[in-house]
Scaffold this motif. Structure first.
Motif, PDB file in Angstrom:
ATOM      1  N   ILE A 187       6.178  10.394  -1.591  1.00 56.04           N
ATOM      2  CA  ILE A 187       7.236   9.377  -1.627  1.00 56.04           C
ATOM      3  C   ILE A 187       8.480   9.947  -2.306  1.00 56.04           C
ATOM      4  O   ILE A 187       9.608   9.789  -1.829  1.00 56.04           O
ATOM      5  CB  ILE A 187       6.749   8.098  -2.349  1.00 56.04           C
ATOM      6  N   VAL A 188       8.267  10.641  -3.443  1.00 54.90           N
ATOM      7  CA  VAL A 188       9.398  11.258  -4.150  1.00 54.90           C
ATOM      8  C   VAL A 188      10.101  12.270  -3.243  1.00 54.90           C
ATOM      9  O   VAL A 188      11.328  12.267  -3.105  1.00 54.90           O
ATOM     10  CB  VAL A 188       8.918  11.935  -5.458  1.00 54.90           C
ATOM     11  N   LYS A 247     -14.980   8.480 -13.358  1.00 51.77           N
ATOM     12  CA  LYS A 247     -16.033   9.333 -12.791  1.00 51.77           C
ATOM     13  C   LYS A 247     -15.690  10.825 -12.848  1.00 51.77           C
ATOM     14  O   LYS A 247     -16.544  11.666 -12.637  1.00 51.77           O
ATOM     15  CB  LYS A 247     -16.259   8.958 -11.317  1.00 51.77           C
ATOM     16  N   ARG A 248     -14.428  11.130 -13.096  1.00 54.75           N
ATOM     17  CA  ARG A 248     -13.942  12.523 -13.092  1.00 54.75           C
ATOM     18  C   ARG A 248     -14.283  13.218 -11.774  1.00 54.75           C
ATOM     19  O   ARG A 248     -14.727  14.350 -11.749  1.00 54.75           O
ATOM     20  CB  ARG A 248     -14.539  13.323 -14.258  1.00 54.75           C
ATOM     21  N   ASP A 249     -14.087  12.497 -10.688  1.00 54.14           N
ATOM     22  CA  ASP A 249     -14.429  13.038  -9.366  1.00 54.14           C
ATOM     23  C   ASP A 249     -13.221  12.864  -8.455  1.00 54.14           C
ATOM     24  O   ASP A 249     -12.914  11.758  -8.017  1.00 54.14           O
ATOM     25  CB  ASP A 249     -15.645  12.303  -8.808  1.00 54.14           C
ATOM     26  N   GLU A 250     -12.529  13.960  -8.169  1.00 58.81           N
ATOM     27  CA  GLU A 250     -11.308  13.880  -7.373  1.00 58.81           C
ATOM     28  C   GLU A 250     -11.567  13.573  -5.902  1.00 58.81           C
ATOM     29  O   GLU A 250     -10.640  13.333  -5.142  1.00 58.81           O
ATOM     30  CB  GLU A 250     -10.529  15.196  -7.495  1.00 58.81           C
ATOM     31  N   THR A 251     -12.828  13.585  -5.481  1.00 56.49           N
ATOM     32  CA  THR A 251     -13.141  13.328  -4.076  1.00 56.49           C
ATOM     33  C   THR A 251     -13.268  11.834  -3.784  1.00 56.49           C
ATOM     34  O   THR A 251     -13.500  11.449  -2.650  1.00 56.49           O
ATOM     35  CB  THR A 251     -14.456  14.026  -3.673  1.00 56.49           C
ATOM     36  N   LEU A 252     -13.146  10.987  -4.809  1.00 58.80           N
ATOM     37  CA  LEU A 252     -13.350   9.549  -4.604  1.00 58.80           C
ATOM     38  C   LEU A 252     -12.177   8.882  -3.885  1.00 58.80           C
ATOM     39  O   LEU A 252     -12.306   7.759  -3.433  1.00 58.80           O
ATOM     40  CB  LEU A 252     -13.585   8.845  -5.951  1.00 58.80           C
ATOM     41  N   GLY A 253     -11.041   9.546  -3.822  1.00 58.39           N
ATOM     42  CA  GLY A 253      -9.947   9.010  -3.015  1.00 58.39           C
ATOM     43  C   GLY A 253      -8.754   8.516  -3.795  1.00 58.39           C
ATOM     44  O   GLY A 253      -7.636   8.560  -3.305  1.00 58.39           O
ATOM     45  N   ARG A 254      -8.960   8.040  -5.026  1.00 59.95           N
ATOM     46  CA  ARG A 254      -7.807   7.499  -5.749  1.00 59.95           C
ATOM     47  C   ARG A 254      -6.852   8.607  -6.178  1.00 59.95           C
ATOM     48  O   ARG A 254      -5.659   8.374  -6.309  1.00 59.95           O
ATOM     49  CB  ARG A 254      -8.290   6.696  -6.960  1.00 59.95           C
ATOM     50  N   ALA A 255      -7.404   9.816  -6.405  1.00 60.99           N
ATOM     51  CA  ALA A 255      -6.526  10.937  -6.762  1.00 60.99           C
ATOM     52  C   ALA A 255      -5.520  11.216  -5.650  1.00 60.99           C
ATOM     53  O   ALA A 255      -4.442  11.747  -5.901  1.00 60.99           O
ATOM     54  CB  ALA A 255      -7.363  12.183  -7.053  1.00 60.99           C
ATOM     55  N   ASP A 256      -5.878  10.841  -4.411  1.00 61.98           N
ATOM     56  CA  ASP A 256      -4.953  11.032  -3.289  1.00 61.98           C
ATOM     57  C   ASP A 256      -3.641  10.285  -3.519  1.00 61.98           C
ATOM     58  O   ASP A 256      -2.604  10.642  -2.954  1.00 61.98           O
ATOM     59  CB  ASP A 256      -5.574  10.541  -1.981  1.00 61.98           C
ATOM     60  N   LEU A 257      -3.683   9.220  -4.340  1.00 58.23           N
ATOM     61  CA  LEU A 257      -2.464   8.451  -4.587  1.00 58.23           C
ATOM     62  C   LEU A 257      -1.465   9.243  -5.424  1.00 58.23           C
ATOM     63  O   LEU A 257      -0.269   8.953  -5.392  1.00 58.23           O
ATOM     64  CB  LEU A 257      -2.811   7.104  -5.239  1.00 58.23           C
ATOM     65  N   ASP A 303       0.849  -1.192   0.000  1.00 58.77           N
ATOM     66  CA  ASP A 303       0.000   0.000   0.000  1.00 58.77           C
ATOM     67  C   ASP A 303       0.888   1.246   0.000  1.00 58.77           C
ATOM     68  O   ASP A 303       1.477   1.607   1.015  1.00 58.77           O
ATOM     69  CB  ASP A 303      -0.920  -0.011   1.223  1.00 58.77           C
ATOM     70  N   LEU A 304       0.966   1.901  -1.163  1.00 58.83           N
ATOM     71  CA  LEU A 304       1.836   3.072  -1.279  1.00 58.83           C
ATOM     72  C   LEU A 304       1.217   4.324  -0.660  1.00 58.83           C
ATOM     73  O   LEU A 304       1.866   5.367  -0.587  1.00 58.83           O
ATOM     74  CB  LEU A 304       2.182   3.329  -2.749  1.00 58.83           C
ATOM     75  N   GLY A 305      -0.028   4.211  -0.217  1.00 53.77           N
ATOM     76  CA  GLY A 305      -0.653   5.313   0.498  1.00 53.77           C
ATOM     77  C   GLY A 305      -0.356   5.287   1.985  1.00 53.77           C
ATOM     78  O   GLY A 305      -0.767   6.171   2.732  1.00 53.77           O
ATOM     79  N   SER A 306       0.402   4.265   2.432  1.00 56.27           N
ATOM     80  CA  SER A 306       0.696   4.108   3.861  1.00 56.27           C
ATOM     81  C   SER A 306       2.105   4.584   4.187  1.00 56.27           C
ATOM     82  O   SER A 306       2.968   4.693   3.311  1.00 56.27           O
ATOM     83  CB  SER A 306       0.575   2.632   4.265  1.00 56.27           C
ATOM     84  N   GLU A 307       2.346   4.827   5.465  1.00 59.37           N
ATOM     85  CA  GLU A 307       3.673   5.230   5.923  1.00 59.37           C
ATOM     86  C   GLU A 307       4.675   4.104   5.693  1.00 59.37           C
ATOM     87  O   GLU A 307       5.840   4.344   5.337  1.00 59.37           O
ATOM     88  CB  GLU A 307       3.612   5.574   7.417  1.00 59.37           C
ATOM     89  N   GLU A 308       4.200   2.849   5.876  1.00 57.90           N
ATOM     90  CA  GLU A 308       5.085   1.697   5.670  1.00 57.90           C
ATOM     91  C   GLU A 308       5.544   1.632   4.205  1.00 57.90           C
ATOM     92  O   GLU A 308       6.710   1.336   3.919  1.00 57.90           O
ATOM     93  CB  GLU A 308       4.369   0.390   6.030  1.00 57.90           C
ATOM     94  N   GLY A 309       4.604   1.883   3.283  1.00 64.45           N
ATOM     95  CA  GLY A 309       4.944   1.869   1.864  1.00 64.45           C
ATOM     96  C   GLY A 309       5.983   2.922   1.532  1.00 64.45           C
ATOM     97  O   GLY A 309       6.960   2.675   0.808  1.00 64.45           O
ATOM     98  N   LEU A 310       5.785   4.122   2.072  1.00 63.57           N
ATOM     99  CA  LEU A 310       6.727   5.223   1.844  1.00 63.57           C
ATOM    100  C   LEU A 310       8.120   4.845   2.344  1.00 63.57           C
ATOM    101  O   LEU A 310       9.124   5.028   1.649  1.00 63.57           O
ATOM    102  CB  LEU A 310       6.220   6.484   2.539  1.00 63.57           C
ATOM    103  N   GLU A 311       8.187   4.308   3.559  1.00 65.17           N
ATOM    104  CA  GLU A 311       9.486   3.959   4.147  1.00 65.17           C
ATOM    105  C   GLU A 311      10.171   2.827   3.376  1.00 65.17           C
ATOM    106  O   GLU A 311      11.398   2.800   3.250  1.00 65.17           O
ATOM    107  CB  GLU A 311       9.312   3.575   5.620  1.00 65.17           C
ATOM    108  N   PHE A 312       9.372   1.885   2.868  1.00 67.16           N
ATOM    109  CA  PHE A 312       9.936   0.773   2.105  1.00 67.16           C
ATOM    110  C   PHE A 312      10.598   1.287   0.825  1.00 67.16           C
ATOM    111  O   PHE A 312      11.746   0.943   0.508  1.00 67.16           O
ATOM    112  CB  PHE A 312       8.844  -0.236   1.779  1.00 67.16           C
TER     113      PHE A 312
END
Length: 314
Positions: free
Chosen positions: A99-100, A82-92, A50-59
Motif C-alpha cells: 500500500i505504501v 504462535k510465532r508462525d509466519e505461515t499463519l497468514g497474518r504476517a502477510d498483512l 480489507d487492507l489485504g485486498s486490491e480494493e483496500g489498496l486503491e481506497f
C-alpha cells in the motif's frame, strides 16, 4: 501533514500523532469492537476495509495521504502468539508495504513487536520500501524511556522519500529519557495501591509488581488472582487484600490513553483492544522525533549524538 492510519485498532498511534499536530484523515481496521471504540473517540472516519485486498489498496491510494502510519497485526511474530509466519497474518505486513509503495506518501511509519526483527517478512517488506525509493530508519524503542510508565519494547520503522537510511536514529536516541518512567512517576499514589497483581504467562514468573517500577507490558489478558497463588521469589510482597489486579480503566491509563477516552464494549474485548494498542505517548514520541527532524532539515541544522554527526545541506 495529512495522515492515514492503517490497522489502527482503537487509535493509540492516531492519537499520539494527532497530539503532535498531524492531521489524521482516516483510519482502517477490520475488528468491529476496536472500530467502535475508535469511532467513539475521533471525528474523522474509520473504515472497516480489507487492507489485504486490491480494493483496500486503491481506497487508501485515493486519499492521497502525505503520511501513512500503522501497525500490521503482529500475532505471528509476538511472544504472546504462535510465532508462525505461515499463519497468514504476517502477510498483512507485506500488504502494508505494498500500500505504501503504491500510494507513495512522502512519509510512512510502521510499528510492530520487537520480534519482527528476526522475521523474513521484515526483510521482504524492507525490499519493497527500498525499491519504492524510501530512506529507512528503524529502531526498537522501550516505551518506559519515551514517557510511558510501562516496560514495552516496540519496533518502529520510518520511511521518507527524500532522506538517506538511518536519518531518524539520532533523534530516536537523543530524545530518550535517562531513566525508566515508573507508575509512581506518572500517577503518584492516585491508583490507591502500592502493589498489584499482573497474571504471569507461567508461574515461573512473578505476578506482583510495585508502583515504584515501570508496569510490565500491558497484554490482552487481565485475570484475577488465582486461589492458592503462592508467592514467587521475585514477588516483593505476599498476596493480601491490599494486592489486587489493575482495572481495565487503569490499564488504559498505563497505555497513556487520556482519562476521558471512551471505552465501550465487553470486558474481554476491551482488555484485548487496550493490550493491542500502541501507547499514546509512545506514538507521540515518534511523531515528535519526525517533527524535530523536519524542522532541523528545513533550517539546515547540524545534530551530534554521541559519535554520530549529520549535517543537512541541500
Amino acid at each position: 501533514m495529512e495522515t492515514v492510519d492503517l490497522f489502527s485498532g482503537c487509535g493509540g498511534l492516531s492519537l499520539g500523532f494527532q497530539n503532535a499536530g498531524f492531521e489524521i484523515l482516516a483510519a482502517f481496521d477490520k475488528w468491529e469492537p476496536a472500530v467502535k471504540v475508535y469511532r467513539d473517540n475521533f471525528n474523522h472516519p474509520i473504515y472497516d476495509t480489507d487492507l489485504g485486498s486490491e480494493e483496500g489498496l486503491e481506497f487508501v491510494k485515493s486519499l492521497k495521504p502525505q503520511m501513512i502510519i500503522g501497525g500490521p497485526p503482529c500475532q505471528d511474530f509476538s511472544s504472546a502468539g504462535k510465532r508462525d509466519e505461515t499463519l497468514g497474518r504476517a502477510d498483512l505486513t507485506i500488504s502494508y508495504a505494498n500500500i505504501v509503495a503504491s500510494a507513495k506518501p512522502e512519509w510512512f511509519v510502521m510499528e510492530n513487536v520487537e520480534r519482527i526483527t528476526k522475521s523474513h517478512i521484515l526483510k521482504e517488506a524492507l525490499q519493497i520500501f527500498k525499491k519504492a525509493g524510501y530512506g529507512i530508519s528503524y529502531q526498537v524503542l522501550d516505551a518506559s524511556f519515551c514517557g510511558v510508565p510501562q516496560s514495552r519494547k516496540r519496533f518502529f520503522l520510518v520511511g521518507h522519500k527524500h532522506s538517506t537510511d538511518n536519518f531518524l536514529n539520532p533523534y530516536f536516541n537523543k530524545n530518550l529519557s535517562s531513566k525508566q518512567m515508573t507508575l509512581f512517576d506518572y500517577f503518584g499514589k492516585s491508583l490507591g495501591v502500592e502493589y498489584y497483581y499482573r497474571h504471569p504467562r507461567s508461574y515461573a514468573r512473578r505476578g506482583i509488581f510495585s508502583i515504584y517500577e515501570p508496569s510490565p507490558t500491558i497484554r490482552g489478558v487481565n485475570r484475577p488472582i488465582p486461589k492458592g497463588y503462592s508467592k514467587h521469589e521475585g514477588d516483593p510482597v505476599e498476596i493480601s487484600d491490599k494486592v489486587r489486579p489493575l482495572t481495565t480503566k487503569e490499564r488504559s491509563l498505563i497505555q497513556t490513553f487520556p482519562e476521558d477516552f471512551i471505552f465501550n464494549g465487553s470486558k474481554t474485548d476491551l482488555e484485548q483492544i487496550i493490550g493491542n494498542a500502541v501507547p499514546v505517548k509512545l506514538g507521540e514520541y515518534v511523531a515528535n522525533c519526525i517533527k524535530e527532524y523536519i524542522s532541523d532539515r528545513q533550517e539546515n541544522k547540524q545534530i551530534t549524538v554521541g559519535q554520530l554527526e549529520l549535517t543537512y545541506d541541500e
